[in-house]
Design an enzyme around this catalytic site. Structure first.
Site, PDB file in Angstrom:
ATOM      1  N   ASN A   9       7.290   5.140  21.726  1.00  0.00           N
ATOM      2  CA  ASN A   9       6.067   5.115  21.120  1.00  0.00           C
ATOM      3  C   ASN A   9       5.295   6.245  22.030  1.00  0.00           C
ATOM      4  OD1 ASN A   9       3.395   4.967  20.060  1.00  0.00           O
ATOM      5  ND2 ASN A   9       3.178   2.805  20.931  1.00  0.00           N
ATOM      6  N   LYS A  11       2.269   7.276  21.745  1.00  0.00           N
ATOM      7  CA  LYS A  11       0.804   6.967  21.763  1.00  0.00           C
ATOM      8  C   LYS A  11       0.121   8.341  21.626  1.00  0.00           C
ATOM      9  CE  LYS A  11       1.802   2.907  24.225  1.00  0.00           C
ATOM     10  NZ  LYS A  11       1.485   1.658  25.348  1.00  0.00           N
ATOM     11  N   HIS A  90       0.065  -2.411  16.577  1.00  0.00           N
ATOM     12  CA  HIS A  90       0.128  -2.108  18.028  1.00  0.00           C
ATOM     13  C   HIS A  90      -0.834  -2.927  18.262  1.00  0.00           C
ATOM     14  CE1 HIS A  90       0.474  -0.630  21.985  1.00  0.00           C
ATOM     15  NE2 HIS A  90       1.683  -0.336  21.855  1.00  0.00           N
ATOM     16  N   GLU A  92      -2.715  -1.965  20.880  1.00  0.00           N
ATOM     17  CA  GLU A  92      -3.880  -1.137  21.171  1.00  0.00           C
ATOM     18  C   GLU A  92      -4.843  -0.725  19.887  1.00  0.00           C
ATOM     19  OE1 GLU A  92      -1.334   1.813  22.950  1.00  0.00           O
ATOM     20  OE2 GLU A  92      -1.210   0.355  24.589  1.00  0.00           O
ATOM     21  N   GLU A 160       5.684  -7.311  22.151  1.00  0.00           N
ATOM     22  CA  GLU A 160       5.070  -6.441  22.936  1.00  0.00           C
ATOM     23  C   GLU A 160       4.183  -7.349  23.744  1.00  0.00           C
ATOM     24  OE1 GLU A 160       5.885  -2.144  22.729  1.00  0.00           O
ATOM     25  OE2 GLU A 160       3.852  -2.636  21.648  1.00  0.00           O
ATOM     26  N   GLY A 166       2.294  -0.974  30.067  1.00  0.00           N
ATOM     27  CA  GLY A 166       1.810  -0.071  30.994  1.00  0.00           C
ATOM     28  C   GLY A 166       1.536  -0.687  32.284  1.00  0.00           C
ATOM     29  N   SER A 205       6.616  -2.079  29.424  1.00  0.00           N
ATOM     30  CA  SER A 205       7.203  -1.611  30.860  1.00  0.00           C
ATOM     31  C   SER A 205       8.739  -1.530  30.774  1.00  0.00           C
ATOM     32  CB  SER A 205       6.584  -2.538  32.005  1.00  0.00           C
ATOM     33  OG  SER A 205       5.131  -2.436  32.041  1.00  0.00           O
TER      34      SER A 205
HETATM   35  O1  13P Z   1       3.083  -0.419  24.153  1.00  0.00           O
HETATM   36  C1  13P Z   1       4.384   0.099  24.182  1.00  0.00           C
HETATM   37  C2  13P Z   1       5.345   0.826  23.197  1.00  0.00           C
HETATM   38  O2  13P Z   1       4.659   0.463  22.119  1.00  0.00           O
HETATM   39  C3  13P Z   1       4.750  -0.287  25.585  1.00  0.00           C
HETATM   40  O3  13P Z   1       4.125   0.884  26.496  1.00  0.00           O
HETATM   41  P1  13P Z   1       4.986   0.943  28.003  1.00  0.00           P
HETATM   42  O4  13P Z   1       6.506   1.086  27.826  1.00  0.00           O
HETATM   43  O5  13P Z   1       4.207   2.203  28.438  1.00  0.00           O
HETATM   44  O6  13P Z   1       4.605  -0.325  28.737  1.00  0.00           O
END
Ligand code: 13P
Length: 245
Positions: A9, A11, A90, A92, A160, A166, A205
């Site tokens: 992803n 983002k 997601h 976010e 997740e 992150g 992560s």
């Molecule tokens: O949100 C994520 C994937 O959708 C995970 O992000 P990270 O791998 O950067 O922690």
């Protein structure tokens, strides 16, 4: 047997120049593992041209197929651009855009209607984890975000934990196994053998350095990777760890 899936992803990251990383990912031959990259919508068409056997997905879609929704992208449009998958719900988007479980369910239905595989995301906050309500939260999100009609072919689940995204922190392997086993049991109760076949990814992560142990964990069928999917060298190492798992 569930085929393993390495999903990236990107983002809100990636310009045309980033497609060279996708080229590096597409150059890796895998036999055991399906690979998916979800770039920003602006790059989907060009990504498809670079992707080889790597599937390309969107990161969100609107619940309607067209209409007066400025700035939004429909599932049909993603499909038309060459995408085969779409990430939905997601954390976010749930946080930034106030998406509810019902919104995610409507988008999932739209994705299926456009013949896209829905990658439906679930996960608890740190407060919920520390309060001991993780499995309740996951149960509610799973029930509310997934419409009837989910199959092993049209749906992938991504667990997740919000606090692992992150941050460089991951749950213990026991905690990952507990949630993944729970999700599998819920899927099987509701969808029977389709629930047995549905892939459940871990996200948060995931790095080359922790991929092997995560992929050895019960009911982990792959990963949804953020930061480490932006660099071909990192992501191909994660794919190799899955291939070997
Ligand atoms: O949100 C994520 C994937 O959708 C995970 O992000 P990270 O791998 O950067 O922690």
């Amino acid at each position: 047997m569930r085929r393993k899936l390495a999903a990236g992803n990107w983002k809100m990251n990636g310009l045309g120049a980033s497609l060279s990383e996708l080229g590096g990912i597409a150059a890796v031959a895998t036999t055991q593992t399906d690979v998916l990259i979800c770039p920003p919508a602006t790059l989907i068409t060009r990504a498809v041209a670079e992707a080889g056997s790597v599937a390309i997905g969107g990161q969100d879609c609107h619940a309607n197929s067209s209409g007066a929704h400025t700035g939004d992208v429909s599932a049909e449009m993603l499909k038309d651009a060459g995408a085969s998958h779409v990430i939905l719900g997601h954390s976010e988007r749930r946080a930034d855009h106030g998406e509810s479980d019902a919104d995610v369910a409507a988008k999932t239905q739209a994705a299926w209607g456009a013949d896209l595989v829905a990658v439906v995301c679930l996960g608890e906050s740190l407060e919920e984890r520390e309060g001991g309500t993780t499995l309740d939260v996951i149960k509610t999100q799973l029930a509310g975000s997934l419409p009837d009609g989910a199959t092993a072919a049209n749906t992938v689940i991504a667990y997740e934990p919000i606090w692992a995204i992150g941050t460089g922190k991951i749950p213990t392997l026991e905690q990952i196994a507990e949630v993944h086993d729970f999700i599998r049991a819920e899927l099987e109760t509701r969808f029977g053998t389709e629930g047995t076949g549905m892939r459940v990814l871990y996200g948060g992560s995931v790095k080359p350095s922790n991929a092997t142990e995560i992929f050895a964990t019960s009911n982990v069928d792959g990963a949804l990777v953020g930061g480490a999917s932006l660099k071909a060298s990192d992501f191909t190492a994660i794919i190799a760890a899955l291939d070997a798992a």
